[in-house]
Design a protein around this motif. Structure first.
Motif, PDB file in Angstrom:
ATOM      1  N   THR A 193       2.942  -8.680  -0.410  1.00 54.18           N
ATOM      2  CA  THR A 193       4.153  -7.963   0.003  1.00 54.18           C
ATOM      3  C   THR A 193       3.868  -6.900   1.048  1.00 54.18           C
ATOM      4  N   ASP A 194       2.881  -6.058   0.776  1.00 54.79           N
ATOM      5  CA  ASP A 194       2.601  -4.935   1.678  1.00 54.79           C
ATOM      6  C   ASP A 194       1.963  -5.372   2.988  1.00 54.79           C
ATOM      7  N   ARG A 223       8.455  -8.375  -5.331  1.00 53.08           N
ATOM      8  CA  ARG A 223       7.098  -8.588  -4.806  1.00 53.08           C
ATOM      9  C   ARG A 223       6.921 -10.074  -4.496  1.00 53.08           C
TER      10      ARG A 223
END
Length: 730
Positions: free
Chosen positions: A141-142, A105
């Motif tokens: 991260t996403d 992450r």
């Protein structure tokens, strides 16, 4: 191709370091001033992070118009309007390939941003952060394009508003002037330039899992005097929110927290103590009462307490382990063995009485304002204070950078940490709005969380000069006139609200601190006995030594009303002004150099005599447990420092002469000889410098500059650090 210069390249948090990180500091950030609700389509230029808009080091002077330069340049630089925003944009560098591994992450950290910060990564927005003094962290991260951003362009957009809200609303900003200095004067300019935008380092950090350590509170435990037990260290880990803890069900995961203690700060050699605990599942709760605790003893052969005479620090390595002892997170830290407490009307450090010989340090710099140009500038301020005879500093109306506390830990320098609760030029704080109270309480909780483990911090000062300066029954004075303020019923309601707020704020700080440091509720003005403060203080800028001595022996009743034997110290005195020029030149007639006027650059001997006589009056008052002199250096138009704003010496105020005044050799009676330490020898200073260099090498091990972006990259996820070169013996 020349190597780009990255400002403030060190890891921003020396007491909680991971190896895999990327510095985003530098001049690659675009900026624009525009409406709050409209993203810019054109950008004004580049801004150098981590320096605020108004500072010289931000580099914005090359792109601002003449009118904006006049507005935004010190001294007394203004802030942006309520309806405007400072926008930032940065194209993220290509991330290391190791960061794209499964489970990794990526965290975006912003050390501090004044005043609010709304972060957007590509098209994903994150919750807006309010408050200029607490850190910001988002898991981005996403939001990254592609798998962890590799091979794609990712853009970070940040919208900063400064002191937003209704006109006239009180918001904490310390000594910042929002609309210039009020009044026609002449008076002393105790308010300085505004600070807008990012003012602490920005960096990316890679963690091995969505479950990782967010902090570890360390609490040294001293043995009872009647026993022969060893010092112990209690550690309280906290994990990222929402992790799968020990609960019934086949999908739950078990995590183990491991800590290793090293005799050296850089964690070299073999660990002298190691412990493990299985986490119970309460580590992400806000309630401290249910948190996991790992406690181990320090071997007696390796035991060295932390003190100004011997500021020894032990290295710590934290590891988070998943199933089959898989290491998913590693953090480097340190701890000092010390205990500070109150007994009667004295403070005690490791079982010995402590006399406070402090100086006021406000953390301002001519070129960086709230941000030091280099971390070495922070060290220089501490060493300057020690050379002048002080054993500590009251950090005034600002939450200092993490590296300041690291150097204070290294140098054995005692610190009283404070929060910028002043609402700028609005010094008349009678009725405090609910939003102000909620923000101050939340930020204080975050501040204690962030700086909890620093042994140099010996006390917390929650508020400064709050309420009427001469008490609730006074009719005059700065911030005074309370008895003529509104109706009697409204005044009583305000007093009750004030006392309730101070009591609850002190309780928040105490509940957050596992080291149980003394809490100083309000520096100067109006203490709240119901809050049970550990320290009491008052401010006195009387310039006539004879009158000052009488006032010390019999302080005004409103300063000590309700005190029940707690330590009492003069938290502010002196303020002896001396117009000696400096980086901004001489003051205009509107501003005095110091309190009650001041001296010229040819009257150094007179200024020195006044400083000596005022300080001698304190030494001869046996009921006081210490003092804090105002102040270490000039700031803009306030010229009452012992040094100029650029930290050069003032004529007639030599370091040796000032040291003879402040070093404690004139302490009398019960305080004679208490806590006096000699100036470190040249050999000891060389040893400290060598130790700091070793830590700096670990701080940047494996570091490299990305040629395409100019960003600094460090960390073991990039591969092992280069092997050390061995010297041949001759």
């Amino acid at each position: 191709m020349p190597t780009p210069c990255v400002p403030r390249p060190e890891h921003p948090n020396p007491i909680f370091q991971r190896d895999a990180w990327i510095s985003l500091n530098g001049d690659r950030w675009d900026y624009a001033l525009g409406p709050v609700g409209q993203q810019p389509t054109e950008w004004d230029g580049n801004i150098t992070v981590p320096f605020c808009l108004q500072s010289e080091l931000s580099g914005t002077g090359a792109s601002l118009s003449r009118a904006l330069l006049k507005k935004f340049r010190p001294p007394l630089a203004s802030g942006i309007s309520r309806k405007a925003a400072l926008w930032y944009r940065l194209k993220l560098p290509k991330l290391p390939a190791a960061w794209s591994r499964d489970g990794v992450r990526i965290l975006l950290h912003i050390g501090a941003c004044d005043f609010s910060a709304k972060v957007t990564v590509n098209s994903s927005s994150f919750p807006e952060h309010h408050g200029a003094s607490s850190p910001i962290c988002h898991d981005i991260t996403d939001a990254l394009e592609g798998r962890h951003g590799n091979g794609h362009e990712n853009v970070v957009l940040l919208r900063c508003t400064d002191h937003e809200g209704a006109a006239g609303e009180l918001l904490p900003c310390g000594k910042q002037a929002r609309r210039g200095f009020p009044g026609n004067g002449p008076h002393i300019a105790t308010i300085y330039s505004n600070v807008t935008g990012i003012w602490q380092s920005v960096w990316l950090e890679a963690v091995g899992s969505s479950t990782h350590l967010t902090r570890v509170h360390a609490a040294p435990r001293a043995p009872e005097p009647s026993t022969r037990q060893a010092w112990r260290v209690a550690l309280y880990p906290k994990l990222s929110a929402g992790y799968a803890a020990l609960s019934s069900g086949s999908g739950s995961r078990v995590f183990t927290f491991e800590a290793s203690l090293f005799s050296k700060l850089d964690c070299s050699g073999t660990a002298i103590a190691t412990g493990r605990i299985r986490l119970s599942g309460h580590a992400d709760d806000d309630d401290n009462g249910d948190e996991d605790c790992l406690e181990f003893a320090v071997p007696s052969a390796a035991e060295r307490t932390w003190s100004p005479k011997d500021p020894h620090l032990y290295g710590l390595r934290y590891r988070l382990l998943a199933a089959k002892s898989q290491v998913i997170d590693t953090v480097w830290s340190y701890v000092g063995l010390r205990e500070v407490c109150r007994r009667g009307d004295q403070l005690w450090l490791n079982g010995s009485p402590l006399y406070l010989r402090m100086v006021l340090d406000q953390g301002w710099y001519p070129d960086g304002l709230w941000t030091a140009p280099t971390k070495e500038a922070l060290l220089k301020d501490i060493q300057s204070a020690q050379r002048l005879g002080f054993n500590g500093a009251r950090l005034h109306q600002k939450v200092f950078e993490p590296w300041y506390f690291f150097y204070a830990d290294q140098c054995g320098f005692l610190v009283m940490a404070e929060y910028p609760d002043w609402p700028g030029d609005k010094t008349r704080r009678f009725s405090l709005p609910l939003r102000y109270k909620q923000l101050v309480q939340r930020e204080w909780r975050d501040i204690v969380d962030r700086f909890h483990n620093h042994p140099s911090i010996i006390a917390w000062t929650t508020l400064n000069e709050c309420g009427p300066s001469k008490g609730w029954k006074a009719r005059g004075g700065p911030g005074g006139g309370f008895q003529a303020y509104r109706t009697e019923e409204e005044r009583q309601q305000i007093v009750r609200g004030y006392k309730s707020f101070v009591k609850s704020l002190v309780a928040v700080v105490r509940a957050s601190d596992r080291q149980h440091r003394p809490v100083h509720d309000v520096s100067g003005y109006n203490h709240v006995p119901a809050a049970e403060p550990d320290l009491w203080s008052f401010h006195n800028y009387e310039q006539k030594p004879d009158r000052f001595k009488l006032q010390l022996q019999d302080p005004p009743k409103h300063h000590i009303d309700g005190r029940q034997g707690q330590p009492l110290f003069v938290a502010e005195y002196g303020g002896v002004g001396m117009e000696a020029g400096g980086p901004i030149g001489c003051n205009p007639p509107k501003f005095h150099a110091g309190y009650r006027g001041g001296f010229s650059s040819t009257q150094g001997c007179l200024a020195l005599a006044r400083i000596r006589d005022l300080t001698t009056a304190i030494y001869s008052t046996q009921t006081l447990s210490g003092f804090c002199y105002t102040q270490l250096y000039d700031i803009e138009y306030e010229k009452n420092g012992l040094l100029r704003y650029d930290r050069t010496a003032k004529p007639g105020l030599s370091a040796s002469a000032l040291r003879r005044i402040f070093d404690g050799n004139h302490q009398q009676g019960r305080w004679s000889g208490v806590g006096i330490t000699k100036v470190a020898s040249r050999q000891k200073r060389k040893g400290l410098a060598a130790q700091l260099r070793r830590v700096a090498r670990r701080n940047l091990r494996g570091a490299q500059i990305l040629p395409s972006s100019g960003h600094l990259v460090a960390g073991s996820l990039l591969g092992p650090p280069p092997p050390a070169k061995r010297r041949r013996r001759t």
